[in-house]
Design an enzyme around this catalytic site. Structure first.
Site, PDB file in Angstrom:
ATOM      1  N   SER A   1     -13.143   8.392  -0.411  1.00  0.00           N
ATOM      2  CA  SER A   1     -11.993   7.849   0.288  1.00  0.00           C
ATOM      3  C   SER A   1     -11.592   8.899   1.336  1.00  0.00           C
ATOM      4  CB  SER A   1     -10.898   7.626  -0.746  1.00  0.00           C
ATOM      5  OG  SER A   1      -9.720   7.236  -0.131  1.00  0.00           O
ATOM      6  N   LEU A   2     -10.488   8.704   2.013  1.00  0.00           N
ATOM      7  CA  LEU A   2     -10.035   9.711   2.969  1.00  0.00           C
ATOM      8  C   LEU A   2      -8.627  10.135   2.594  1.00  0.00           C
ATOM      9  CD1 LEU A   2     -11.148   8.077   6.345  1.00  0.00           C
ATOM     10  CD2 LEU A   2     -12.103  10.144   5.325  1.00  0.00           C
TER      11      LEU A   2
ATOM     12  N   ASP B   1       0.830  -1.202   0.000  1.00  0.00           N
ATOM     13  CA  ASP B   1       0.000   0.000   0.000  1.00  0.00           C
ATOM     14  C   ASP B   1       0.859   1.244   0.000  1.00  0.00           C
ATOM     15  OD1 ASP B   1      -1.888  -1.894   0.317  1.00  0.00           O
ATOM     16  OD2 ASP B   1      -2.868  -0.984   2.046  1.00  0.00           O
ATOM     17  N   ALA B   2       1.962   1.177   0.770  1.00  0.00           N
ATOM     18  CA  ALA B   2       2.821   2.357   0.888  1.00  0.00           C
ATOM     19  C   ALA B   2       3.417   2.710  -0.475  1.00  0.00           C
ATOM     20  CB  ALA B   2       3.931   2.097   1.901  1.00  0.00           C
TER      21      ALA B   2
ATOM     22  N   LYS C   1      -9.721   4.118  13.103  1.00  0.00           N
ATOM     23  CA  LYS C   1      -9.834   3.732  11.692  1.00  0.00           C
ATOM     24  C   LYS C   1      -9.768   2.209  11.615  1.00  0.00           C
ATOM     25  CE  LYS C   1      -8.293   4.892   7.072  1.00  0.00           C
ATOM     26  NZ  LYS C   1      -7.989   3.580   6.521  1.00  0.00           N
TER      27      LYS C   1
ATOM     28  N   GLU D   1     -17.819  -0.040   8.282  1.00  0.00           N
ATOM     29  CA  GLU D   1     -16.731  -0.930   7.927  1.00  0.00           C
ATOM     30  C   GLU D   1     -17.086  -2.366   8.308  1.00  0.00           C
ATOM     31  OE1 GLU D   1     -14.501   0.913   6.542  1.00  0.00           O
ATOM     32  OE2 GLU D   1     -12.670  -0.269   6.453  1.00  0.00           O
TER      33      GLU D   1
ATOM     34  N   ASP E   1      -9.625  -1.363  10.196  1.00  0.00           N
ATOM     35  CA  ASP E   1      -8.971  -1.859   8.990  1.00  0.00           C
ATOM     36  C   ASP E   1      -9.775  -3.003   8.387  1.00  0.00           C
ATOM     37  OD1 ASP E   1      -7.146  -1.930   7.032  1.00  0.00           O
ATOM     38  OD2 ASP E   1      -5.548  -2.821   8.209  1.00  0.00           O
TER      39      ASP E   1
ATOM     40  N   ASP F   1       0.620   4.147  -2.586  1.00  0.00           N
ATOM     41  CA  ASP F   1       0.357   5.535  -2.187  1.00  0.00           C
ATOM     42  C   ASP F   1       1.404   6.472  -2.744  1.00  0.00           C
ATOM     43  OD1 ASP F   1      -1.878   4.853  -0.840  1.00  0.00           O
ATOM     44  OD2 ASP F   1      -0.978   4.893   1.157  1.00  0.00           O
TER      45      ASP F   1
HETATM   46  P1  AMP Z   1      -8.502   4.577   2.633  1.00  0.00           P
HETATM   47  O1  AMP Z   1      -9.127   3.286   2.154  1.00  0.00           O
HETATM   48  O2  AMP Z   1      -7.126   4.416   3.157  1.00  0.00           O
HETATM   49  O3  AMP Z   1      -8.679   5.686   1.638  1.00  0.00           O
HETATM   50  O4  AMP Z   1      -9.332   5.017   3.909  1.00  0.00           O
HETATM   51  C1  AMP Z   1     -10.662   5.362   3.799  1.00  0.00           C
HETATM   52  C2  AMP Z   1     -11.483   4.255   4.359  1.00  0.00           C
HETATM   53  O5  AMP Z   1     -11.301   4.111   5.747  1.00  0.00           O
HETATM   54  C3  AMP Z   1     -12.936   4.530   4.231  1.00  0.00           C
HETATM   55  O6  AMP Z   1     -13.413   4.255   2.951  1.00  0.00           O
HETATM   56  C4  AMP Z   1     -13.511   3.583   5.253  1.00  0.00           C
HETATM   57  O7  AMP Z   1     -13.766   2.339   4.631  1.00  0.00           O
HETATM   58  C5  AMP Z   1     -12.374   3.360   6.240  1.00  0.00           C
HETATM   59  N1  AMP Z   1     -12.699   3.700   7.633  1.00  0.00           N
HETATM   60  C6  AMP Z   1     -12.420   2.909   8.687  1.00  0.00           C
HETATM   61  N2  AMP Z   1     -12.841   3.454   9.829  1.00  0.00           N
HETATM   62  C7  AMP Z   1     -13.419   4.629   9.517  1.00  0.00           C
HETATM   63  C8  AMP Z   1     -14.054   5.645  10.276  1.00  0.00           C
HETATM   64  N3  AMP Z   1     -14.168   5.575  11.609  1.00  0.00           N
HETATM   65  N4  AMP Z   1     -14.539   6.714   9.615  1.00  0.00           N
HETATM   66  C9  AMP Z   1     -14.423   6.802   8.253  1.00  0.00           C
HETATM   67  N5  AMP Z   1     -13.834   5.868   7.495  1.00  0.00           N
HETATM   68  C10 AMP Z   1     -13.331   4.784   8.103  1.00  0.00           C
END
Ligand code: AMP
Ligand code: ZN
Length: 694
Positions: free
Chosen positions: A88-89, A39-40, A121, A182, A123, A43
């Site tokens: 996404s975040l 993933d790193a 968060k 999640e 996983d 990214d």
């Molecule tokens: P990423 O997949 O790294 O872009 O991270 C975004 C994802 O984190 C979101 O799509 C969610 O599926 C997940 N996620 C896990 N816990 C949370 C939370 N408490 N609030 C929002 N997103 C979360």
């Protein structure tokens, strides 16, 4: 990250390469659940592309991976369009980035006191649940953020998902409500599944996240049910419609409605409190019964959230603070050498088993001798290990202070550890190779590669089973997979014993399942099979280009080196390698036997009967078309026999420019390539004739 390109032309080139690479890995990750880089690393590729696009905004294309969240959903599940986009975040990789974000948010809404909600968060895999009049009617994965996959049948098996909602504050539920959260696999279930898979000779999951995603996307809901998935919900698609004003109220509402909501939530007024929550979460990470990979910080007020808005892929009102990768120390027992399918010798570390980021690891690749030297590793060292991107085991380096003098240096062997051939080094290359094509280690790796997901994808035919089939001489080359019978597989001694001392043998059910996937693999797309043949320098993308150009593997076998080298993205080095492969009688023999066994090496060429009036012409599309998406236009042109390319060169026949066309138009003008408009495109498609012909 490589040094940033300076000129516009360099930037354009690099961006195109990055997009191709990122799309490939996104597909591996999201659609196939089989990432090949961490993933790193992924990214880092995305960040580089983002940086280029920030510096040259006109280079952003609508199909750039930066413009969307994930990859298209697979075809196994029906598509579901989300009520609102599932974003996404953005990530903060350390506390400084997190602080910078907090300051940025405060500056953006200075008129208001801004408080934050911190959540763990989780996983796992994101999920959207739709309720109609309080009854669960649909569950969908995130997919590309707009369209996900319908996994309702599977989600119904998850015990903590309410099939009917509780009334909230005495109000019955009316109409549609979409909630989000999640799905995850508790650590204990993850370990149980991996132990079971291991015992059955099936592949194990790298971490609970992959296991959760895989479990959610099972064809058979009974398999999902057996996996003990669990959920935490944390969002509502349209919270304002429910009269809610803050994220804290959203969580309350979810709790009252009967969802599982994570109890570790904090309201934080300032950055000290946010930081304290993150540090506490990191401290408690190991003692939680599920994996977390960071903390999500959200602006509490929904009104402020709306004011802050979204970028093309993430909300501006939330950020994911990612934990640094977990590191452990252990002892480096040995450095051994493996032989890959192209004969390359690769050193790898063997260390005392250690539990890191969700699973036990005991090996990590060291890539090459230079890397061993650069890291300064001695056999016997205490070493620091981690998982890159929480997937791939990695040796960070030695703890030099703990040496006692008994450590010894590693040197690359002079002969192949598998067949004892003298190793050699190609000019200009660092890698040492075993030159023997019949080398057992190379042969085994070639077989494993053929069965792997990106290639012929023989589900269940894992490395261990293949190794046993080779040991008992049932399989020597890839064509032998297609002569196997259930009797060959059922009862195959796996060369291991169970805890009770009895031998592990392959069961009849597993055997017939594997045979069914052998069968299914006969009709994989030719490009995948070509990739599966493991020809040097022919990766997935090159294989795709070659099949695009020549139509199939048999056709490719008769193409001369010069024509190969002329293909876009191929070049002399790859051409030489492909020609050498097909010139080898042994390889020809394998292809003949594959064909005889019913493996489809060439795509059915239905188009041969159709007229191809645009054959030999190359089009480039740029800008926005009014009546077509670019994809539609591309397909339509290709059906008429044209080639459609992504970049303008002297070989381009025509550029079709839509609204606000950018750099490609400029380049076409520079090279004197004729430029057509959308009306001309209509004309071409309607008449089926190249422009300028009566
Ligand atoms: P990423 O997949 O790294 O872009 O991270 C975004 C994802 O984190 C979101 O799509 C969610 O599926 C997940 N996620 C896990 N816990 C949370 C939370 N408490 N609030 C929002 N997103 C979360
Ligand atoms: Zn060898």
């Amino acid at each position: 990250m490589p040094e940033s390109p300076v000129t516009r032309a360099e930037a354009e080139l690099r961006a195109a390469e990055l997009r191709k690479e990122i799309s490939y890995h996104a597909q591996r990750y999201y659609a196939l659940d089989a990432p090949v880089i961490s993933d790193a690393a992924y990214d880092s590729l995305v960040r580089e592309l983002e940086a280029i696009e920030a510096a040259f905004p006109d280079l952003v294309t609508p199909d750039s991976p930066t413009q969307r969240v994930g990859a298209p959903p697979s075809e196994l599940f029906a598509p579901v369009t989300h009520a609102g986009r599932m974003y996404s975040l953005d990530n903060a990789m350390d506390m400084d980035e997190l602080d910078a974000w907090l300051v940025r948010v405060r500056d953006a809404v200075p008129h208001e006191r801004c408080t934050f909600v911190c959540e763990l968060k989780i996983d796992g895999s994101s999920i959207a649940l739709t309720y109609e009049d309080g009854v669960l009617v649909r569950a969908a994965t995130r997919g590309d953020g707009r369209v996900g996959e319908d996994v309702t049948a599977n989600v119904r098996t998850i015990r903590d998902v309410p099939l009917r909602l509780n009334e909230v504050d005495g109000r019955p539920h009316r109409g549609l409500v979409e909630v989000r959260g999640e799905v995850y696999l508790p650590k204990a279930s993850f370990e149980r599944i991996n132990a079971e898979n291991d015992e059955a000779g099936l592949p194990t999951f790298a971490n609970p996240r992959n296991a959760a995603a895989g479990s959610l996307r099972q064809k058979d809901p009974r398999v999902t049910a057996s996996r003990e998935l669990a959920t935490f919900l944390y969002a509502i698609a349209d919270p304002v419609a429910l009269g809610l004003a803050t994220q804290s109220e959203v969580l309350d509402w979810l709790r009252k409605a009967g969802f599982r909501v994570n109890p570790d939530v904090a309201s934080c007024a300032d950055s000290d409190a946010v930081r304290a929550f993150c540090e506490e979460a990191l401290r408690r990470r190991d003692s939680l019964p599920y994996e977390i990979d960071g903390v999500v910080v959200k602006v509490d007020s929904l009104a402020l959230q709306e004011e802050l808005g979204y970028t093309s892929k993430a909300p501006r009102w939330a950020i994911a603070y990612k934990f640094p990768p977990e590191e452990k120390t252990t002892r480096l027992l040995d450095i051994q050498v493996s032989v890959g399918r192209t004969g390359v010798l690769t050193p790898f570390a063997v260390f005392e088993p250690v539990f890191v980021s969700g699973s036990t690891i005991q090996k990590a690749t060291l890539h090459n001798a230079e890397e061993v030297r650069r890291k300064g590793l001695l056999i016997g060292d205490t070493i620091i290990v981690r998982k890159a991107g929480d997937v791939i085991p990695e040796v960070v380096g030695p703890v030099v202070g703990l040496r006692d003098g008994s450590e010894r240096e590693f040197t690359m062997p002079k002969v192949c550890p598998s067949c004892s051939s003298r190793v050699w080094q190609e000019e200009g290359e660092v890698a040492l190779r075993c030159p023997n094509v019949a080398c057992p280690a190379q042969r085994l790796e070639r077989l494993i590669h053929w069965a792997s997901r990106g290639a012929a994808d023989i589900e269940g035919m894992g490395a261990e089973i293949i190794a046993r089939l080779v040991d008992v001489d049932l399989v020597r080359d890839v064509a032998d997979f297609y002569t196997l019978s259930v009797d060959d597989l059922a009862g195959l001694d796996m060369g291991r014993t169970k805890q009770d001392g009895s031998a592990v043998v392959l069961g009849e059910t597993v055997a017939s399942k594997i045979l069914a996937s052998v069968d299914a693999s006969r009709t994989r797309p030719p490009a995948r099979l070509l990739f599966g043949l493991g020809i040097r320098h022919v990766g997935a993308i090159v294989a795709e280009a070659l099949i695009d150009e020549f139509g199939g593997i048999s056709e490719l076998a008769s193409v001369d080196e010069e024509r190969l080298a002329a293909v876009n993205g191929v070049g002399p080095r790859i051409a030489a390698s492909v020609t050498a492969f097909f010139a080898e009688p042994r390889n020809r023999d394998v292809l003949d036997r594959l064909a005889a066994a019913g493996v489809v090496l060439d795509a059915p060429r239905t188009d041969e009967l159709r007229p191809r009036p645009l054959a030999g012409l190359t089009f480039v599309l740029t800008g926005a078309l009014r009546d077509h998406t670019r994809e539609e236009a591309t397909v339509a042109l290709k059906e008429l026999g044209a080639k459609v390319s992504g970049s303008v060169s002297s070989k381009t026949s025509f550029v079709i420019a839509g609204e606000s066309a950018g750099s490609k138009l400029a380049r076409a003008e520079q090279l004197g390539v004729p430029i057509l408009g959308e009306a001309d495109l209509e004309e071409i498609l309607a008449s089926g004739r190249p422009p300028g012909t009566p």
